[in-house]
Write a protein that holds these residues in place. Sequence first.
Motif, PDB file in Angstrom:
ATOM      1  N   PHE A  17       0.829  -1.211   0.000  1.00  0.00           N
ATOM      2  CA  PHE A  17       0.000   0.000   0.000  1.00  0.00           C
ATOM      3  C   PHE A  17       0.863   1.261   0.000  1.00  0.00           C
ATOM      4  O   PHE A  17       0.529   2.253  -0.657  1.00  0.00           O
ATOM      5  N   ALA A  18       1.983   1.224   0.726  1.00  0.00           N
ATOM      6  CA  ALA A  18       2.894   2.378   0.724  1.00  0.00           C
ATOM      7  C   ALA A  18       3.451   2.616  -0.673  1.00  0.00           C
ATOM      8  O   ALA A  18       3.529   3.760  -1.134  1.00  0.00           O
ATOM      9  N   THR A  19       3.812   1.555  -1.353  1.00  0.00           N
ATOM     10  CA  THR A  19       4.346   1.679  -2.712  1.00  0.00           C
ATOM     11  C   THR A  19       3.268   2.147  -3.676  1.00  0.00           C
ATOM     12  O   THR A  19       3.496   3.041  -4.498  1.00  0.00           O
ATOM     13  N   TYR A  20       2.091   1.547  -3.571  1.00  0.00           N
ATOM     14  CA  TYR A  20       0.995   1.884  -4.485  1.00  0.00           C
ATOM     15  C   TYR A  20       0.609   3.357  -4.371  1.00  0.00           C
ATOM     16  O   TYR A  20       0.429   4.039  -5.373  1.00  0.00           O
ATOM     17  N   PHE A  21       0.492   3.849  -3.153  1.00  0.00           N
ATOM     18  CA  PHE A  21       0.031   5.225  -2.961  1.00  0.00           C
ATOM     19  C   PHE A  21       1.167   6.258  -3.015  1.00  0.00           C
ATOM     20  O   PHE A  21       0.903   7.448  -2.893  1.00  0.00           O
ATOM     21  N   ILE A  81       0.908 -12.335  -4.459  1.00  0.00           N
ATOM     22  CA  ILE A  81       2.206 -11.739  -4.784  1.00  0.00           C
ATOM     23  C   ILE A  81       2.236 -11.291  -6.240  1.00  0.00           C
ATOM     24  O   ILE A  81       2.722 -10.203  -6.557  1.00  0.00           O
ATOM     25  N   ALA A  82       1.704 -12.108  -7.133  1.00  0.00           N
ATOM     26  CA  ALA A  82       1.657 -11.732  -8.553  1.00  0.00           C
ATOM     27  C   ALA A  82       0.779 -10.502  -8.760  1.00  0.00           C
ATOM     28  O   ALA A  82       1.147  -9.581  -9.507  1.00  0.00           O
ATOM     29  N   LEU A  83      -0.376 -10.462  -8.096  1.00  0.00           N
ATOM     30  CA  LEU A  83      -1.269  -9.305  -8.223  1.00  0.00           C
ATOM     31  C   LEU A  83      -0.619  -8.035  -7.682  1.00  0.00           C
ATOM     32  O   LEU A  83      -0.793  -6.954  -8.247  1.00  0.00           O
ATOM     33  N   MET A  84       0.114  -8.158  -6.584  1.00  0.00           N
ATOM     34  CA  MET A  84       0.809  -6.984  -6.037  1.00  0.00           C
ATOM     35  C   MET A  84       1.786  -6.413  -7.064  1.00  0.00           C
ATOM     36  O   MET A  84       1.806  -5.209  -7.309  1.00  0.00           O
ATOM     37  N   GLU A  85       2.566  -7.284  -7.666  1.00  0.00           N
ATOM     38  CA  GLU A  85       3.575  -6.827  -8.616  1.00  0.00           C
ATOM     39  C   GLU A  85       2.931  -6.242  -9.874  1.00  0.00           C
ATOM     40  O   GLU A  85       3.354  -5.194 -10.367  1.00  0.00           O
ATOM     41  N   VAL A  86       1.893  -6.883 -10.379  1.00  0.00           N
ATOM     42  CA  VAL A  86       1.228  -6.394 -11.589  1.00  0.00           C
ATOM     43  C   VAL A  86       0.505  -5.077 -11.313  1.00  0.00           C
ATOM     44  O   VAL A  86       0.519  -4.160 -12.149  1.00  0.00           O
ATOM     45  N   THR A  87      -0.111  -4.962 -10.151  1.00  0.00           N
ATOM     46  CA  THR A  87      -0.815  -3.731  -9.794  1.00  0.00           C
ATOM     47  C   THR A  87       0.150  -2.549  -9.743  1.00  0.00           C
ATOM     48  O   THR A  87      -0.138  -1.471 -10.281  1.00  0.00           O
ATOM     49  N   ILE A  88       1.293  -2.754  -9.127  1.00  0.00           N
ATOM     50  CA  ILE A  88       2.277  -1.669  -9.040  1.00  0.00           C
ATOM     51  C   ILE A  88       2.857  -1.358 -10.420  1.00  0.00           C
ATOM     52  O   ILE A  88       3.071  -0.193 -10.755  1.00  0.00           O
ATOM     53  N   ALA A  89       3.083  -2.382 -11.228  1.00  0.00           N
ATOM     54  CA  ALA A  89       3.621  -2.146 -12.579  1.00  0.00           C
ATOM     55  C   ALA A  89       2.634  -1.342 -13.426  1.00  0.00           C
ATOM     56  O   ALA A  89       3.033  -0.419 -14.151  1.00  0.00           O
ATOM     57  N   ARG A  91       0.321   0.691 -12.282  1.00  0.00           N
ATOM     58  CA  ARG A  91       0.278   2.038 -11.697  1.00  0.00           C
ATOM     59  C   ARG A  91       1.471   2.854 -12.192  1.00  0.00           C
ATOM     60  O   ARG A  91       1.341   4.024 -12.527  1.00  0.00           O
ATOM     61  N   LYS A  92       2.632   2.214 -12.256  1.00  0.00           N
ATOM     62  CA  LYS A  92       3.850   2.885 -12.688  1.00  0.00           C
ATOM     63  C   LYS A  92       3.774   3.287 -14.163  1.00  0.00           C
ATOM     64  O   LYS A  92       4.295   4.320 -14.555  1.00  0.00           O
ATOM     65  N   LYS A  93       3.094   2.461 -14.976  1.00  0.00           N
ATOM     66  CA  LYS A  93       2.954   2.759 -16.405  1.00  0.00           C
ATOM     67  C   LYS A  93       1.844   3.768 -16.675  1.00  0.00           C
ATOM     68  O   LYS A  93       1.679   4.214 -17.805  1.00  0.00           O
ATOM     69  N   GLY A  94       1.066   4.101 -15.676  1.00  0.00           N
ATOM     70  CA  GLY A  94      -0.021   5.057 -15.846  1.00  0.00           C
ATOM     71  C   GLY A  94      -1.305   4.425 -16.342  1.00  0.00           C
ATOM     72  O   GLY A  94      -2.241   5.121 -16.722  1.00  0.00           O
ATOM     73  N   GLU A  95      -1.375   3.110 -16.341  1.00  0.00           N
ATOM     74  CA  GLU A  95      -2.586   2.406 -16.767  1.00  0.00           C
ATOM     75  C   GLU A  95      -3.545   2.271 -15.582  1.00  0.00           C
ATOM     76  O   GLU A  95      -3.170   2.462 -14.434  1.00  0.00           O
ATOM     77  N   ALA A  96      -4.792   1.934 -15.898  1.00  0.00           N
ATOM     78  CA  ALA A  96      -5.805   1.755 -14.848  1.00  0.00           C
ATOM     79  C   ALA A  96      -5.420   0.574 -13.956  1.00  0.00           C
ATOM     80  O   ALA A  96      -5.191  -0.534 -14.445  1.00  0.00           O
ATOM     81  N   SER A  97      -5.354   0.838 -12.659  1.00  0.00           N
ATOM     82  CA  SER A  97      -4.945  -0.216 -11.729  1.00  0.00           C
ATOM     83  C   SER A  97      -5.889  -0.365 -10.541  1.00  0.00           C
ATOM     84  O   SER A  97      -5.638  -1.191  -9.664  1.00  0.00           O
ATOM     85  N   HIS A  98      -6.969   0.392 -10.518  1.00  0.00           N
ATOM     86  CA  HIS A  98      -7.876   0.324  -9.365  1.00  0.00           C
ATOM     87  C   HIS A  98      -8.582  -1.022  -9.272  1.00  0.00           C
ATOM     88  O   HIS A  98      -8.775  -1.539  -8.173  1.00  0.00           O
TER      89      HIS A  98
END
Length: 130
Positions: A17-21, A81-89, A91-98
């Motif tokens: 959550f710290a990384t995501y936000f 773990i896979a969802l965490m990594e994909v969600t952050i990736a 978010r980093k690319k600017g794609e919809a991650s909600h």
Amino acid sequence: MLHIHITSWVLAIILFFATYFNFSAREGATPFFKIAHILLRIFMVLVLISGFWSLIQEMTANDGGGHLLLTIKMLCGIVVIALMEVTIAKRKKGEASHGLLWWTIIMIIITMILGVILPWGPISSLFGIH
């Protein structure tokens, strides 16, 4: 090993959550983002190693029991773990991650529930089911 596993996944969830936000679509990454992401990956590896080791210990125990639930929990943990990594990736690319964020939260809850009812979980210990 179980204490290391629990501590690792608690810290991994907090770091997720710290990384995501700490990544904004408009402003980009904060200075804390890269450090949090690296720490998150370290704790993901610790979660995998300690979880796999706990699974091996339970599978080799004499009383056994709960192997199917252990396997399901292991698969759910890998999905988290896979969802965490994909969600952050994403978010980093600017794609919809909600949507992925919500699926990650749902899978975290399911995995935690499975962990609570398994042979080494608190519910099992309460009723003496080991």
